[in-house]
Design an enzyme around this catalytic site. Structure first.
Site, short mmCIF file in Angstrom:
data_model
loop_
_atom_site.label_atom_id
_atom_site.label_comp_id
_atom_site.label_asym_id
_atom_site.label_seq_id
_atom_site.Cartn_x
_atom_site.Cartn_y
_atom_site.Cartn_z
N HIS A 1 -6.17 -7.37 -0.66
CA HIS A 1 -6.34 -5.94 -0.92
C HIS A 1 -5.55 -5.55 -2.17
CE1 HIS A 1 -6.82 -6.47 3.50
NE2 HIS A 1 -7.87 -5.71 3.27
N ASP B 1 -4.32 -12.88 3.26
CA ASP B 1 -5.56 -12.42 3.89
C ASP B 1 -6.81 -12.69 3.05
OD1 ASP B 1 -4.59 -10.57 2.10
OD2 ASP B 1 -4.59 -8.88 3.51
N HIS C 1 0.82 -1.22 0.00
CA HIS C 1 0.00 0.00 0.00
C HIS C 1 0.85 1.27 0.00
CE1 HIS C 1 -3.67 -2.21 0.38
NE2 HIS C 1 -3.35 -2.74 1.55
ZN ZN Z 1 -4.10 -7.24 2.55
#
Ligand code: ZN
Length: 310
Positions: A164, A245, A125
């Site tokens: 993500h 995840d 990120h």
């Molecule tokens: Zn993640």
């Protein structure tokens, strides 16, 4: 030949507030499972501290300065609503980035066929000038740029199967055709980027997956889109942003994968590496917030890397 495992106890020193999912116990769980006898033959190496020159390939000096200025004397400090730093966070973050530099060096030198960086904080990120989403430096981007600028590679692919979207990795490379970035991720979910129409300079592939979509949708994304795109790109190094995840046990997602899916995906990416990159794979830990699922998935991922290293 062998699989390298790169880590460092300094990565325990990045401390987040009580109850934060990206916690020290994540790495304890990974290290505990990798202590077992089946992992004795990993080539273990301590992560060096990334040098400024390594970080400056993808982050400007102002990013380094801003992070340094944010470090508290004690306790923790919020950079945004979910990204925190503690007194030794930059040391941990430099180990995580430095692990990727060493992993690339070892794989390029033929000291290992493939390598895994068991480090934290994660990286995908982190944008050029912004720490966010638990990430301070973009570890995979530091490694990929090291492979290109130090080792002279022309094409590095990064496949990110963290649940993500790796907005940071995409932002760093969206105008850099030397890197192909592919991501499967739950949609909608944090950070909100990663729509299929985001294609960069033709070097970005986003495959958003609906919540509860399960293993079939994930594998179809790979076979239908990710793997053909990687083969068209013909990477000289296969990089994996390995977040676990998307696992069914994970509290932050609903895609419902299992270790078997991570094993399958790892084999598929090793196949691409065998075809185009002399088997060279560097994998770096991103997310994964259920400790048992994280440990089991990391172990399963490493078993494949060891098997493929021969
Ligand atoms: Zn993640």
């Amino acid at each position: 030949m062998t699989t390298a495992l790169i880590s460092h106890p300094d990565c325990y020193e990045h401390v987040t507030p009580d109850g934060h999912p990206e916690c020290v116990d994540r790495l304890r769980a990974v290290d505990a499972v990798l202590c077992s006898e089946e992992f004795m033959h990993l080539l273990r190496a301590p992560a060096p501290l990334a040098e400024d020159a390594h970080l400056l390939r993808c982050h400007p000096q102002s990013h380094l300065d801003r992070l340094a200025a944010a470090i508290p004397q004690a306790g923790d400090r919020a950079l945004d609503s979910d990204t925190f730093v503690s007194p030794l966070s930059l040391r941990a973050a430099r180990r995580a980035a430095g692990a990727n530099v060493l992993a690339v060096d070892m794989v390029m030198a033929g000291e290992a066929n493939n390598a895994f960086c068991a480090t934290r904080p994660p990286g995908h990120h982190a944008e050029t000038t912004r720490a966010m989403g638990f990430c301070l430096f973009n570890n995979a981007a530091v490694g990929a740029l090291h492979a290109i600028e130090r080792h002279g590679l022309h094409r590095v692919a990064i496949m990110d199967f963290d649940v993500h979207h790796g907005n940071g990795t995409q932002e760093i490379f969206e105008r850099d055709g030397r890197v192909f970035y592919a991501s499967t991720h739950e949609w909608p979910l944090y950070p909100g980027t990663g729509a299929a129409h985001e294609r960069g300079a033709g070097n970005i592939l986003n495959v958003p997956l609906e919540g509860m979509s399960g293993p079939d949708a994930f594998r179809e994304a790979f076979t239908g889109q990710v793997l053909p795109a990687l083969r068209r790109f013909r990477p000289e190094l296969m990089y994996i942003s390995a977040g676990f995840d998307a696992h069914a046990r994970d509290p932050l997602s609903t895609i419902q994968l299992s270790e078997r899916d991570f094993v399958w995906a790892t084999h598929a990416l090793c196949d691409v590496a065998d075809e185009f990159a002399g088997g060279r794979v560097v994998s770096t830990l991103e997310g994964g917030y259920d400790l048992e699922a994280l440990a089991r998935s990391t172990a399963a991922h490493l078993r494949v890397l060891m098997e493929r290293a021969g």
